[in-house]
Design a protein around this motif. Sequence first.
Motif, PDB file in Angstrom:
ATOM      1  N   ASP A  63     -24.891   7.922  10.899  1.00  0.00           N
ATOM      2  CA  ASP A  63     -25.743   7.454   9.796  1.00  0.00           C
ATOM      3  C   ASP A  63     -24.965   7.309   8.482  1.00  0.00           C
ATOM      4  OD1 ASP A  63     -25.479  10.321  10.117  1.00  0.00           O
ATOM      5  OD2 ASP A  63     -26.851  10.525   8.405  1.00  0.00           O
ATOM      6  N   LEU A  64     -23.724   7.831   8.424  1.00  0.00           N
ATOM      7  CA  LEU A  64     -22.957   7.777   7.168  1.00  0.00           C
ATOM      8  C   LEU A  64     -22.057   6.546   7.120  1.00  0.00           C
ATOM      9  CD1 LEU A  64     -21.757  11.495   6.766  1.00  0.00           C
ATOM     10  CD2 LEU A  64     -23.766  10.392   5.745  1.00  0.00           C
ATOM     11  N   PHE A  65     -21.980   5.938   5.930  1.00  0.00           N
ATOM     12  CA  PHE A  65     -21.120   4.759   5.723  1.00  0.00           C
ATOM     13  C   PHE A  65     -20.409   4.884   4.379  1.00  0.00           C
ATOM     14  CE2 PHE A  65     -24.508   3.440   8.526  1.00  0.00           C
ATOM     15  CZ  PHE A  65     -23.814   2.773   9.524  1.00  0.00           C
ATOM     16  N   PHE A  66     -19.296   4.150   4.230  1.00  0.00           N
ATOM     17  CA  PHE A  66     -18.608   4.095   2.933  1.00  0.00           C
ATOM     18  C   PHE A  66     -19.385   3.169   2.004  1.00  0.00           C
ATOM     19  CE2 PHE A  66     -14.373   4.447   5.442  1.00  0.00           C
ATOM     20  CZ  PHE A  66     -14.319   5.821   5.291  1.00  0.00           C
ATOM     21  N   THR A  67     -19.747   3.689   0.820  1.00  0.00           N
ATOM     22  CA  THR A  67     -20.327   2.831  -0.223  1.00  0.00           C
ATOM     23  C   THR A  67     -19.387   2.863  -1.428  1.00  0.00           C
ATOM     24  OG1 THR A  67     -21.623   4.738  -0.922  1.00  0.00           O
ATOM     25  CG2 THR A  67     -22.758   3.112   0.440  1.00  0.00           C
ATOM     26  N   GLU A  68     -19.521   1.861  -2.289  1.00  0.00           N
ATOM     27  CA  GLU A  68     -18.559   1.682  -3.380  1.00  0.00           C
ATOM     28  C   GLU A  68     -18.549   2.853  -4.363  1.00  0.00           C
ATOM     29  OE1 GLU A  68     -20.641  -0.656  -2.347  1.00  0.00           O
ATOM     30  OE2 GLU A  68     -19.512  -2.493  -1.964  1.00  0.00           O
ATOM     31  N   ASP A  69     -19.657   3.613  -4.430  1.00  0.00           N
ATOM     32  CA  ASP A  69     -19.723   4.684  -5.431  1.00  0.00           C
ATOM     33  C   ASP A  69     -19.129   6.013  -4.945  1.00  0.00           C
ATOM     34  OD1 ASP A  69     -21.631   5.061  -3.539  1.00  0.00           O
ATOM     35  OD2 ASP A  69     -23.325   5.305  -4.919  1.00  0.00           O
ATOM     36  N   LEU A  70     -18.626   6.056  -3.714  1.00  0.00           N
ATOM     37  CA  LEU A  70     -18.020   7.299  -3.212  1.00  0.00           C
ATOM     38  C   LEU A  70     -16.731   7.600  -3.973  1.00  0.00           C
ATOM     39  CD1 LEU A  70     -18.277   7.075   0.692  1.00  0.00           C
ATOM     40  CD2 LEU A  70     -19.522   8.613  -0.827  1.00  0.00           C
ATOM     41  N   PRO A 116     -21.613  -2.933   3.760  1.00  0.00           N
ATOM     42  CA  PRO A 116     -21.302  -4.150   2.991  1.00  0.00           C
ATOM     43  C   PRO A 116     -22.495  -4.706   2.204  1.00  0.00           C
ATOM     44  CG  PRO A 116     -21.745  -4.745   5.265  1.00  0.00           C
ATOM     45  CD  PRO A 116     -22.085  -3.273   5.128  1.00  0.00           C
ATOM     46  N   THR A 117     -23.515  -3.857   1.943  1.00  0.00           N
ATOM     47  CA  THR A 117     -24.746  -4.348   1.306  1.00  0.00           C
ATOM     48  C   THR A 117     -24.473  -5.068  -0.016  1.00  0.00           C
ATOM     49  OG1 THR A 117     -25.884  -2.469   2.263  1.00  0.00           O
ATOM     50  CG2 THR A 117     -27.048  -3.642   0.532  1.00  0.00           C
ATOM     51  N   LYS A 118     -23.561  -4.500  -0.827  1.00  0.00           N
ATOM     52  CA  LYS A 118     -23.352  -5.073  -2.164  1.00  0.00           C
ATOM     53  C   LYS A 118     -22.820  -6.507  -2.081  1.00  0.00           C
ATOM     54  CE  LYS A 118     -20.765  -4.135  -6.416  1.00  0.00           C
ATOM     55  NZ  LYS A 118     -19.940  -3.136  -7.121  1.00  0.00           N
ATOM     56  N   ILE A 119     -21.788  -6.739  -1.274  1.00  0.00           N
ATOM     57  CA  ILE A 119     -21.213  -8.093  -1.221  1.00  0.00           C
ATOM     58  C   ILE A 119     -22.181  -9.076  -0.556  1.00  0.00           C
ATOM     59  CG2 ILE A 119     -19.853  -7.743   0.919  1.00  0.00           C
ATOM     60  CD1 ILE A 119     -17.692  -9.539  -0.398  1.00  0.00           C
ATOM     61  N   SER A 120     -22.977  -8.579   0.373  1.00  0.00           N
ATOM     62  CA  SER A 120     -23.910  -9.520   1.012  1.00  0.00           C
ATOM     63  C   SER A 120     -25.083  -9.826   0.077  1.00  0.00           C
ATOM     64  CB  SER A 120     -24.344  -9.023   2.398  1.00  0.00           C
ATOM     65  OG  SER A 120     -25.245  -7.987   2.280  1.00  0.00           O
ATOM     66  N   ASP A 121     -25.586  -8.830  -0.663  1.00  0.00           N
ATOM     67  CA  ASP A 121     -26.694  -9.085  -1.604  1.00  0.00           C
ATOM     68  C   ASP A 121     -26.252  -9.907  -2.812  1.00  0.00           C
ATOM     69  OD1 ASP A 121     -28.276  -7.659   0.045  1.00  0.00           O
ATOM     70  OD2 ASP A 121     -28.657  -5.980  -1.327  1.00  0.00           O
ATOM     71  N   GLU A 122     -25.096  -9.517  -3.391  1.00  0.00           N
ATOM     72  CA  GLU A 122     -24.677 -10.180  -4.649  1.00  0.00           C
ATOM     73  C   GLU A 122     -24.026 -11.528  -4.416  1.00  0.00           C
ATOM     74  OE1 GLU A 122     -22.272  -8.051  -7.485  1.00  0.00           O
ATOM     75  OE2 GLU A 122     -23.621  -6.328  -7.444  1.00  0.00           O
ATOM     76  N   LEU A 123     -23.231 -11.650  -3.356  1.00  0.00           N
ATOM     77  CA  LEU A 123     -22.432 -12.872  -3.192  1.00  0.00           C
ATOM     78  C   LEU A 123     -22.810 -13.670  -1.943  1.00  0.00           C
ATOM     79  CD1 LEU A 123     -18.885 -11.509  -4.183  1.00  0.00           C
ATOM     80  CD2 LEU A 123     -20.657 -12.443  -5.656  1.00  0.00           C
ATOM     81  N   GLY A 124     -23.708 -13.133  -1.134  1.00  0.00           N
ATOM     82  CA  GLY A 124     -24.136 -13.867   0.070  1.00  0.00           C
ATOM     83  C   GLY A 124     -23.087 -13.886   1.172  1.00  0.00           C
TER      84      GLY A 124
END
Length: 337
Positions: free
Chosen positions: A138-145, A287-295
Amino acid sequence: MKILVTGGAGFIGCNFVYYMLDKHTDYKIVCLDSLTYAGNLRSLEKAMENPNFKFIKGSISDKELVNKVFEEEQFDIVVNFAAESHVDRSIENPFIFLETNVMGTACLLDASKKYGVKRFHQVSTDEVYGDLPLDRPDLFFTEDLPLTASSPYSASKASADLLTLAFHRTYGLPVTVSRCSNNYGPYQFPEKLIPLMIVRAQENQSLPVYGQGLNVRDWLYVDDHCKAIDMIIHNGKVGEVYNVGGHNEKRNIDVVKTILSQLGKPEELITYVKDRAGHDLRYAIDPTKISDELGWHPETAFDDGMKKTIQWYLDNTAWTDEIKSGEYAEYSKRIYG
Ligand code: NAD
Ligand code: TYD
């Protein structure tokens, strides 16, 4: 638009050069590469025929040369791929990793500030997050780590990553950073897991799997990484970090078995060898941030990417034969016997 691509004679760099020449036919691309053991001018043969491409041999840590090149070329964008990139080599000798990955990046950042570059993009890696446990899917790398590193390689990349962000905060340099998961595809140096196993299996050599082969990596086809960087340098927000990965986690042993099955070779070639010191257990990108912000979304499924990659190595034995006859022969003998 004029873009400096450092490390363009290496695996991802040369794929990025081809991606950009093809996609932006009016851009000028200049490659600065010192041609270490991992750099290969043959990989850029087709780019050399394109009038929009220029190759300069030199090191990113050579301050005088870097300043001269920036003064002459007046780049709009810098994309820094140049690095010592192999974890096992960093365990053998960390110092060149500091010289290139940290001091080299510092030289480029300094020149980018001096010559008013409009965007400096640092190609970082998910290895700057350390690793994740195997029993917590359930754990993933996010940019704020927070950044934490296991090997001299990842420590040097984490330093370069932080230095890039510091140049933004302190001097206002317009930077972006991408932290991508493990890439695979054509032109990857055969010391890395996938090409190593393809090349050795073709020759019926033993396939050295570290430990029990249970470590997990999150694989991405190289073109999908190139597409992400193209999107970030054009539309990414200055000062931001973007994780790049396609939720494609595989255990090493399963990757090796896939290669054997596609090549029609027996699993008896697999040999379990001593584990890597400090071996990271699992990498997994959110990869939520790059997919949400940049498609951005990955386009190549693992099965298709592996078929294309294996076929490329089968069709380009001259490329690998040349590498195997050089410095790599000695390295390979030292590491694998
Ligand atoms: P690579 O080892 O195949 O290529 C590195 C290139 O950099 C070579 O052409 C080499 O000659 C050049 N180089 C080395 N030192 C240099 C110096 N001092 N000056 C100029 N050029 C120099 O590496 P790669 O796998 O293509 O990785 C490229 C970048 O992407 C690296 O920064 C790496 O940390 C990052 N990255 C790689 C992966 C991966 O899976 N391969 C994943 C995420 C991030
Ligand atoms: P590698 O391609 O070196 O990438 P990284 O360590 O940067 O993720 O290795 C990928 C995985 O494969 C890693 O868990 C180590 C393992 N591995 C082996 O089992 N045998 C090998 O000979 C190599 C090079 C790697």
